[in-house]
Write a protein that holds these residues in place. Structure first.
Motif, PDB file in Angstrom:
ATOM      1  N   ASN A 265      15.342  10.552  -2.978  1.00 55.27           N
ATOM      2  CA  ASN A 265      14.944  11.668  -2.115  1.00 55.27           C
ATOM      3  C   ASN A 265      15.440  11.498  -0.678  1.00 55.27           C
ATOM      4  OD1 ASN A 265      13.665  12.839  -4.275  1.00 55.27           O
ATOM      5  ND2 ASN A 265      11.616  12.117  -3.712  1.00 55.27           N
ATOM      6  N   ARG A 266      15.486  10.235  -0.216  1.00 57.42           N
ATOM      7  CA  ARG A 266      15.913   9.956   1.163  1.00 57.42           C
ATOM      8  C   ARG A 266      17.412   9.685   1.281  1.00 57.42           C
ATOM      9  NH1 ARG A 266      12.464   8.577   5.532  1.00 57.42           N
ATOM     10  NH2 ARG A 266      10.312   8.816   4.929  1.00 57.42           N
ATOM     11  N   SER A 267      18.078   9.615   0.126  1.00 59.06           N
ATOM     12  CA  SER A 267      19.514   9.284   0.085  1.00 59.06           C
ATOM     13  C   SER A 267      19.803   7.954   0.777  1.00 59.06           C
ATOM     14  CB  SER A 267      20.352  10.404   0.722  1.00 59.06           C
ATOM     15  OG  SER A 267      20.201  11.590  -0.012  1.00 59.06           O
ATOM     16  N   VAL A 268      18.984   6.933   0.460  1.00 63.58           N
ATOM     17  CA  VAL A 268      19.197   5.576   0.964  1.00 63.58           C
ATOM     18  C   VAL A 268      19.141   4.603  -0.203  1.00 63.58           C
ATOM     19  CG1 VAL A 268      18.281   6.046   3.275  1.00 63.58           C
ATOM     20  CG2 VAL A 268      16.733   5.220   1.477  1.00 63.58           C
TER      21      VAL A 268
ATOM     22  N   ASP B 285       0.817  -1.216   0.000  1.00 64.27           N
ATOM     23  CA  ASP B 285       0.000   0.000   0.000  1.00 64.27           C
ATOM     24  C   ASP B 285       0.849   1.265   0.000  1.00 64.27           C
ATOM     25  OD1 ASP B 285      -2.460  -1.307  -0.018  1.00 64.27           O
ATOM     26  OD2 ASP B 285      -2.465  -1.526   2.164  1.00 64.27           O
ATOM     27  N   HIS B 286       2.014   1.202   0.649  1.00 60.55           N
ATOM     28  CA  HIS B 286       2.861   2.393   0.783  1.00 60.55           C
ATOM     29  C   HIS B 286       4.323   2.041   0.486  1.00 60.55           C
ATOM     30  CE1 HIS B 286      -0.561   4.465   2.506  1.00 60.55           C
ATOM     31  NE2 HIS B 286      -0.721   3.443   3.331  1.00 60.55           N
ATOM     32  N   PRO B 287       4.649   1.803  -0.794  1.00 61.92           N
ATOM     33  CA  PRO B 287       6.031   1.436  -1.115  1.00 61.92           C
ATOM     34  C   PRO B 287       7.036   2.510  -0.713  1.00 61.92           C
ATOM     35  CG  PRO B 287       4.757   1.859  -3.119  1.00 61.92           C
ATOM     36  CD  PRO B 287       3.786   1.807  -1.983  1.00 61.92           C
ATOM     37  N   GLU B 288       6.586   3.773  -0.711  1.00 60.57           N
ATOM     38  CA  GLU B 288       7.495   4.855  -0.311  1.00 60.57           C
ATOM     39  C   GLU B 288       7.869   4.755   1.170  1.00 60.57           C
ATOM     40  OE1 GLU B 288       3.452   6.065   0.708  1.00 60.57           O
ATOM     41  OE2 GLU B 288       4.314   5.241  -1.142  1.00 60.57           O
ATOM     42  N   ALA B 289       6.962   4.220   1.990  1.00 57.59           N
ATOM     43  CA  ALA B 289       7.255   4.036   3.414  1.00 57.59           C
ATOM     44  C   ALA B 289       8.118   2.798   3.648  1.00 57.59           C
ATOM     45  CB  ALA B 289       5.960   3.932   4.212  1.00 57.59           C
ATOM     46  N   ALA B 290       8.112   1.880   2.694  1.00 65.60           N
ATOM     47  CA  ALA B 290       8.915   0.663   2.837  1.00 65.60           C
ATOM     48  C   ALA B 290      10.401   0.936   2.635  1.00 65.60           C
ATOM     49  CB  ALA B 290       8.439  -0.383   1.835  1.00 65.60           C
ATOM     50  N   VAL B 291      10.726   1.887   1.778  1.00 66.77           N
ATOM     51  CA  VAL B 291      12.128   2.122   1.408  1.00 66.77           C
ATOM     52  C   VAL B 291      13.018   2.422   2.618  1.00 66.77           C
ATOM     53  CG1 VAL B 291      13.683   3.637   0.112  1.00 66.77           C
ATOM     54  CG2 VAL B 291      11.617   2.728  -0.974  1.00 66.77           C
ATOM     55  N   PRO B 292      12.659   3.385   3.482  1.00 71.79           N
ATOM     56  CA  PRO B 292      13.535   3.636   4.629  1.00 71.79           C
ATOM     57  C   PRO B 292      13.630   2.451   5.594  1.00 71.79           C
ATOM     58  CG  PRO B 292      11.549   5.002   4.762  1.00 71.79           C
ATOM     59  CD  PRO B 292      11.564   4.358   3.423  1.00 71.79           C
ATOM     60  N   GLU B 293      12.577   1.643   5.677  1.00 74.85           N
ATOM     61  CA  GLU B 293      12.631   0.457   6.538  1.00 74.85           C
ATOM     62  C   GLU B 293      13.566  -0.603   5.966  1.00 74.85           C
ATOM     63  OE1 GLU B 293      10.932  -0.961   9.783  1.00 74.85           O
ATOM     64  OE2 GLU B 293      11.917   0.977   9.686  1.00 74.85           O
ATOM     65  N   LEU B 294      13.507  -0.811   4.661  1.00 76.69           N
ATOM     66  CA  LEU B 294      14.427  -1.758   4.034  1.00 76.69           C
ATOM     67  C   LEU B 294      15.866  -1.291   4.243  1.00 76.69           C
ATOM     68  CD1 LEU B 294      12.529  -2.385   0.676  1.00 76.69           C
ATOM     69  CD2 LEU B 294      12.640  -3.921   2.652  1.00 76.69           C
ATOM     70  N   ALA B 295      16.086   0.019   4.065  1.00 74.77           N
ATOM     71  CA  ALA B 295      17.431   0.577   4.258  1.00 74.77           C
ATOM     72  C   ALA B 295      17.885   0.429   5.710  1.00 74.77           C
ATOM     73  CB  ALA B 295      17.447   2.044   3.841  1.00 74.77           C
ATOM     74  N   ARG B 296      16.960   0.588   6.640  1.00 71.94           N
ATOM     75  CA  ARG B 296      17.298   0.524   8.063  1.00 71.94           C
ATOM     76  C   ARG B 296      17.804  -0.853   8.477  1.00 71.94           C
ATOM     77  NH1 ARG B 296      15.164  -1.345  12.546  1.00 71.94           N
ATOM     78  NH2 ARG B 296      13.171  -1.970  11.599  1.00 71.94           N
TER      79      ARG B 296
END
Length: 198
Positions: A168-171, A130-141
């Motif tokens: 945009n998040r530099s991750v 539902d929110h792939p943009e919210a997944a990116v920082p979690e995957l990076a974390r």
């Protein structure tokens, strides 16, 4: 691959409860096994020796089973929204003991400490997030420095959203994302491999 039975862009874990979860488990282990074998071979060829691998949207854990059989050196973890899918994955992974496990969780709030994994994989799940943009920082974390994310999905999956968010998040932008086709072994099933690097 969890998610073939419900609509694009909507995570509906309740669809994978009860009888539906048993049908999906059977389909994954029998009908779609060839796909999982090919994806596992691809992952096994690139995963570091002794590495920790996370499978996001693991469903009944068939990709992890195939990886466990190919690479006894790796520690394997699956995560999925559905309790019943995780129960099925736990059963399927039992022969591999403590080196393979599965947990209920969401890609936007992963239940693992920072830097837990050397490699993250996901098979035919992204197009349901539902929110792939919210997944990116979690995957990076949860990914260790120098780690990679391998996402296998249909060509219409929101890969561009992942790329834009990472920029945009530099991750996950140590290298430019790599997008290529991968053969699934099933004629009608077209699949893309998308690789991001930490």
């Amino acid at each position: 691959m969890h998610g073939l039975l419900h609509g694009r862009g909507h995570n509906l874990p309740e669809v994978f409860q009860g009888r539906s979860s048993r049908i999906y488990d059977f389909m994954s282990r029998r009908v779609l096994r060839r796909v999982y074998r090919r994806l596992a071979a691809d992952v096994a060829n690139t995963a570091p020796h002794g590495g920790a691998v996370l499978d996001v949207g693991t469903g009944p854990g068939v990709l992890l089973v195939e990886l466990a059989e190919r690479r006894p050196d790796m520690r394997l973890t699956g995560v999925d929204l559905s309790d019943d899918m995780i129960a099925a994955a736990t059963r399927n992974l039992r022969p591999f003991g403590e080196r393979a496990s599965a947990h209920v969780g969401d890609v936007t709030s992963l239940p693992f400490p920072d830097g837990s994994f050397d490699l993250i994989v996901s098979s035919l799940s992204l197009h349901h997030w539902d929110h792939p943009e919210a997944a990116v920082p979690e995957l990076a974390r949860v990914l260790r420095p120098g780690g990679r994310v391998y996402i296998y999905d249909f060509p219409f999956a929101p890969f561009d959203t992942l790329a834009e968010t990472a920029r945009n998040r530099s991750v996950l932008s140590a290298r430019s994302p790599q997008r290529s086709r991968i053969r699934t072994g099933i004629l009608f099933l077209r699949c893309v491999r998308y690789v991001m690097s930490s």
